[in-house]
Design a protein around this motif. Structure first.
Motif, mmCIF file in Angstrom:
data_model
loop_
_atom_site.group_PDB
_atom_site.id
_atom_site.type_symbol
_atom_site.label_atom_id
_atom_site.label_comp_id
_atom_site.label_asym_id
_atom_site.label_seq_id
_atom_site.Cartn_x
_atom_site.Cartn_y
_atom_site.Cartn_z
ATOM 1 N N LEU A 45 0.812 -1.211 0.000
ATOM 2 C CA LEU A 45 0.000 0.000 0.000
ATOM 3 C C LEU A 45 0.850 1.268 0.000
ATOM 4 O O LEU A 45 0.317 2.363 -0.152
ATOM 5 C CB LEU A 45 -0.919 0.014 1.235
ATOM 6 C CG LEU A 45 -1.950 -1.122 1.337
ATOM 7 C CD1 LEU A 45 -2.708 -1.017 2.652
ATOM 8 C CD2 LEU A 45 -2.924 -1.088 0.155
ATOM 9 N N SER A 46 2.168 1.100 0.148
ATOM 10 C CA SER A 46 3.063 2.258 0.287
ATOM 11 C C SER A 46 3.104 3.167 -0.932
ATOM 12 O O SER A 46 3.310 4.379 -0.780
ATOM 13 C CB SER A 46 4.476 1.780 0.627
ATOM 14 O OG SER A 46 4.485 1.070 1.836
ATOM 15 N N TRP A 81 -5.658 6.677 -0.845
ATOM 16 C CA TRP A 81 -6.502 5.481 -0.775
ATOM 17 C C TRP A 81 -7.927 5.839 -0.328
ATOM 18 O O TRP A 81 -8.917 5.302 -0.865
ATOM 19 C CB TRP A 81 -5.894 4.465 0.201
ATOM 20 C CG TRP A 81 -4.694 3.719 -0.335
ATOM 21 C CD1 TRP A 81 -3.432 3.812 0.094
ATOM 22 C CD2 TRP A 81 -4.692 2.771 -1.393
ATOM 23 N NE1 TRP A 81 -2.598 2.994 -0.621
ATOM 24 C CE2 TRP A 81 -3.362 2.320 -1.561
ATOM 25 C CE3 TRP A 81 -5.685 2.251 -2.239
ATOM 26 C CZ2 TRP A 81 -2.983 1.388 -2.517
ATOM 27 C CZ3 TRP A 81 -5.314 1.301 -3.196
ATOM 28 C CH2 TRP A 81 -3.982 0.896 -3.336
ATOM 29 N N ILE A 82 -8.065 6.743 0.606
ATOM 30 C CA ILE A 82 -9.399 7.149 1.075
ATOM 31 C C ILE A 82 -10.156 7.874 -0.031
ATOM 32 O O ILE A 82 -11.349 7.622 -0.281
ATOM 33 C CB ILE A 82 -9.272 8.036 2.328
ATOM 34 C CG1 ILE A 82 -8.712 7.206 3.499
ATOM 35 C CG2 ILE A 82 -10.629 8.639 2.706
ATOM 36 C CD1 ILE A 82 -8.411 8.028 4.732
ATOM 37 N N ALA A 94 -14.178 8.012 -4.219
ATOM 38 C CA ALA A 94 -14.496 8.180 -5.635
ATOM 39 C C ALA A 94 -15.206 6.944 -6.170
ATOM 40 O O ALA A 94 -16.140 7.045 -6.997
ATOM 41 C CB ALA A 94 -13.233 8.459 -6.438
ATOM 42 N N TYR A 95 -14.787 5.795 -5.710
ATOM 43 C CA TYR A 95 -15.433 4.555 -6.153
ATOM 44 C C TYR A 95 -16.911 4.534 -5.773
ATOM 45 O O TYR A 95 -17.786 4.236 -6.590
ATOM 46 C CB TYR A 95 -14.686 3.376 -5.551
ATOM 47 C CG TYR A 95 -15.443 2.068 -5.586
ATOM 48 C CD1 TYR A 95 -15.694 1.407 -6.791
ATOM 49 C CD2 TYR A 95 -15.926 1.508 -4.415
ATOM 50 C CE1 TYR A 95 -16.405 0.210 -6.816
ATOM 51 C CE2 TYR A 95 -16.631 0.324 -4.422
ATOM 52 C CZ TYR A 95 -16.867 -0.320 -5.630
ATOM 53 O OH TYR A 95 -17.583 -1.497 -5.654
#
Length: 923
Positions: free
Chosen positions: A538-539, A546-547, A552-553
């Protein structure tokens, strides 16, 4: 008067020829006190000359005059006049340089040949053509300029860098004049010492020369003192192994030099003018030259006598008495000029000293000097010198044979120092290695010497250098320490360890060819192993991104759902065969909308695609967004996952020199420190300045201390060290590593005393071991097989690919996969159980019966179709409905009726039945 003289000469020749009676020709000589040996030689030569011819026409008679003091010019002049009064054909001597001028000038005044047989320094005026040369003086002793050139050529052939000269008088300095003018480096001065004339104890002077570590010596003293000087040199250990002496005396083969040289391997080179020893009892060079000079005169007289037999005007050889006290000097020896001319024309081989050729200045220019080597087995002629220069007669094979024989007769003392893996103490109590000071040692150098000794067949013994140092030069005290000091003091024959060949050390001792090549490199500690974050994948994106992506999703999915309800083009007829449907369907419910967006985000396709322009616009923008985001994520993923492997603050010496955080140093007294100290390269000069100014000191007393400092410093200290030593330690310690390539290129060699005769043999042995692969086998044995190889796999993996990812780096992805798979399995079980409940209710059977029936069908992997079941009911319509509904998830607990249904029955179903049949699936 002239007619009378010619008549008398012809008459004398005729009478002598008829009756065979040799006439007597007097030959004079002047000797001083102490010339008894010359007197006996002169008398013997005069006597032996009578037997030179089978039918002699004349015979020589000696007239000897003695003058006690060699500086008494008056008595010498009187002796010359007495000889002239007796009517001599030539005058020999004297040996004194103080009185010889009187004899030469008087003889020249009366045209009487004057013959010398001792060393004379050439008069410079004689080579000046504006001054006519003396026609009457001839020196049968070899010309001093030629002898000086011969000595210089021999010294030059030995390639001495420095040497000492021991001389007795000015004649000795004249003989080595050309030697002193040879081209040499200013770093190697010449030491010149004169013998003390007031004492015969020369030991203080010889000790001084020995303290200067000079072991190349030229000795020019009288032969009577030469042996005494050599004996005292032996007493002060100057006449020792690896020392070289040149004896300038031209008849050194007659001196007992071999007796003095006994039990040493000092190299003594001598000269000899003597061609043969047929004439016994003549043991001094000047006597031998005098003997040959008499025969040269006899040959000249014989030549003139032979010319007189066929000459109408013969030369009267018999001298007449001459007086020194006449007022004019018109009365001269008539044959004098003819005799000296005949001597110059002759090229005669002397009885003892070989070729004699006299030039127009009365100098003996063409002669041969034999070069002698005084060895333990005897005197060996190695070459000769003539007017064309120096010539060596000993072949390379003969020289090697001699060296092989001498090395096998010697036991070498080898000095070394402890250092892994070259020389290490045996601590397990075994009998490996060699015994040194009551302890046993083993290592690479121990094995190397054993292989060389087996190849050359010599014996050896090891010692540890007392101060434990390699050998460095102290400019203040102008002295060496360590192994180099032992060689300079001639206390050891060889020195071996990880001793680097440097220019400064080669100026003091000799080195063999390198047995190991290496260079300076950087030793640094490895970075600490960091435990990778489980979710390191995830880096590449920050938490905020990511949030925002998740938001947006959801937002796009909801917009897709709402806009699809608004767009008319997304509502479809569920029954294409019915041209006038009562209801329309929209595929973009909330679930399908979220499925489309997540499929695009995961770079996967979907069987549901938009048709309305607005929905397509929205989907296109979402796809563009996912393209950029996924591409950015993929590009940054490798960098973030391999960041630990690329975490190296320095990659070479240039990086080390530019930064200030990491301190660096080297062994305080060694070749590495000397390299940076003496380098002219700006980077290395800057590094040396930094190292010397850093406090606390970055220099160490040993390599082991440097390695420990690197480990304990936690990547704040780098150690500059030989690459081979780094390789040895990195094979055993996985906490350290070598950074960058080689800074320089050098080698380890075996040190020997200067001009050691065994250097060539040892070089040959090292070359042979290298060609056979023995040197590589020894390195593999002591670097890897004996305690090494612990970090080999790590180094191999790292060098093979520095971008490979381990399981800890991607473990989070596997965790996500396992969690997702587990979650899907839980959902599947829930769906399965929920379907069992529905079937049990619909078919009016127990849940257990429904579960067993469904499980049997699920585990029957060969069943490719699932029949539709009809539940028990009073209404056929409801039965059909339930049967059809069971096709969507019905049980197998009842009989199969699906195959008996006809398609036309479907049209009679009511509206609710048709809606349920729209979702039916019949396999």
């Amino acid at each position: 008067m002239n007619r009378q003289l010619r008549f008398f000469a012809l008459f004398t020749l005729a009478i002598t020829h008829i009756h065979g009676l040799p006439r007597t020709i007097k030959v004079g000589a002047i000797f001083h006190k102490g010339d008894e040996d010359y007197i006996s030689t002169f008398e013997r030569a005069i006597y032996d000359s009578k037997f030179e011819q089978l039918a002699p026409a004349f015979e020589l008679a000696s007239v000897v005059k003695r003058v006690d003091a060699d500086t008494d010019s008056f008595k010498t002049a009187a002796a010359v006049c007495e000889l002239l009064m007796e009517g001599v054909a030539a005058i020999f001597g004297p040996t004194s340089s103080h009185t010889r001028g009187i004899v030469a000038s008087t003889a020249a005044r009366f045209n009487v040949p004057h013959i010398e047989y001792v060393w004379r320094e050439s008069e410079r005026l004689r080579t000046d053509k504006s001054v006519p040369p003396s026609p009457m003086t001839i020196n049968v002793y070899p010309d001093n300029e030629r002898i000086s050139q011969a000595i210089a050529d021999v010294v030059d052939s030995m390639q001495w860098r420095n040497y000492a000269v021991i001389y007795e008088n000015d004649d000795g300095l004249s003989r080595i004049q050309k030697t002193l003018t040879l081209k040499r480096s200013k770093d190697y001065p010449i030491t010149i010492r004169q013998l003390n004339k007031e004492s015969d104890d020369y030991r203080p002077m010889l000790k001084e020369i020995s303290s200067l570590s000079v072991c190349n010596i030229i000795i020019d003293v009288e032969p009577q003192k030469l042996i005494h000087v050599l004996k005292q040199a032996k007493e002060v250990k100057l006449l020792s192994d690896y020392c070289n002496f040149i004896i300038t005396y031209l008849d050194s083969s007659k001196l007992p030099i071999l007796e003095v040289r006994n039990n040493t391997i000092a190299n003594i080179t001598g000269f000899s003018l003597r061609e043969n020893d047929d004439v016994l009892g003549i043991n001094w060079l000047n006597s031998a030259v005098l003997y040959d000079a008499v025969f040269l005169l006899d040959k000249a007289l014989e030549t003139l006598n032979a010319r007189n037999l066929g000459n109408e005007e013969p030369v009267i050889i018999e001298p007449t008495p001459l007086s020194c006290f006449t007022e004019n000097y018109t009365e001269k020896y008539q044959a004098g000029l003819n005799i000296t001319s005949a001597i110059r024309e002759l090229s005669k081989m002397g009885k003892i000293t070989g070729a004699m050729s006299i030039d127009e200045y009365g100098r003996r220019r063409n002669f041969n000097i034999r070069i002698l080597d005084f060895r333990q087995s005897g005197i060996v002629e190695t070459g000769y010198w003539d007017q064309d220069g120096l010539h060596f007669t000993q072949t390379e094979k003969e020289h090697e044979s001699y060296l092989f024989k001498s090395i096998q007769e010697k036991k070498f003392l080898i000095s070394t120092r402890v250092g892994s893996p070259y020389v290490m103490e045996v601590n397990d109590g075994s009998a490996r290695g060699v015994l040194i000071d009551q302890k046993r040692y083993e290592g690479y150098c121990i094995d190397l010497i054993e292989h060389i000794a087996n190849h050359l067949k010599f014996q050896y013994k090891f010692e540890l250098v007392p101060d434990g140092q390699y050998g460095s030069y102290n400019a203040k005290t102008k002295s060496w320490d360590g192994l180099i000091r032992r060689l300079l003091d001639r206390e050891a024959d060889l020195a071996i360890c990880d001793l680097t060949i440097t220019y400064q050390r080669e100026s003091a001792v000799d080195f063999s060819m390198p047995f190991m090549n290496l260079g300076i490199s950087i030793l640094f500690s490895k970075p600490e192993e960091k435990v990778p974050n489980l979710f390191s994948f995830l880096s590449p994106l920050s938490a905020d991104v990511w949030i925002y992506m998740a938001t947006a999703y959801l937002a796009v999915s909801i917009m897709l759902f709402l806009q699809a309800r608004m767009a008319p083009g997304e509502w479809d007829n569920p029954h294409p065969c019915n041209a006038d449907p009562e209801e329309l369907e929209n595929n973009f419910n909330l679930k399908n909308s979220m499925w489309l967006t997540i499929g695009s985000l995961m770079q996967q396709g979907s069987d549901i695609l938009p048709k309305a322009p607005s929905i397509r616009m929205l989907a296109s923008m979402w796809w563009f967004f996912t393209l950029i985001m996924i591409s950015s994520y993929t590009a940054n993923l490798a960098a973030f996952l391999t960041v630990d492997k690329m975490d190296t603050p320095i990659k070479g010496v240039e990086d080390l020199a530019k930064q200030t955080k990491i301190k660096y140093g080297s062994l305080g007294r060694g070749s590495t420190a000397n390299f940076f100290r003496d380098s002219n390269y700006s980077t290395y000069k800057r590094m040396w300045a930094t190292m010397t100014e850093t406090r606390p000191s970055v220099f160490t007393a040993s390599n082991e201390e440097g390695v420990d400092r690197v480990i304990k410093s936690k990547r704040t200290y780098a150690f500059l060290m030989e690459s081979t030593s780094i390789e040895y330690r990195t094979e055993r310690n996985c906490e350290i590593e070598k950074i960058g390539g080689l800074i320089d290129n050098k080698g380890y060699g075996i040190a020997l005393p200067r001009n050691s005769p065994y250097r060539t043999l040892i070089n040959g042995a090292i070359l042979t071991l290298g060609e056979k692969g023995t040197l590589q086998e020894l390195k593999k044995k002591w670097w890897q097989e004996r305690g090494g190889g612990l970090c080999k796999k790590d180094e191999t993996d790292k060098s093979a690919s520095t971008s490979e990812l381990g399981l800890p780096n991607v473990g989070g992805v596997f965790l996500v996969l396992m969690c997702g798979c587990g979650a899907s399995l839980v959902i599947a079980i829930c769906e399965f159980l929920w379907n069992i409940r529905k079937v049990a209710v619909r078919e009016k059977i127990t849940p257990r019966e429904a579960l067993v029936a469904e499980l049997r069908f699920a585990v029957n992997i060969w069943a490719m179709t699932k029949p539709v079941k009809i539940a028990k009911t009073n209404s056929s319509t409801s039965s059909v409905e339930r049967g059809l509904d069971g096709g969507r998830g019905g049980s197998t607990a009842r009989s199969i009726v699906g195959s008996f249904l006809r398609l036309d029955m479907l049209d009679k179903f009511d509206h609710n039945t048709n809606n349920r049949g729209n979702d039916r699936k019949i396999n």
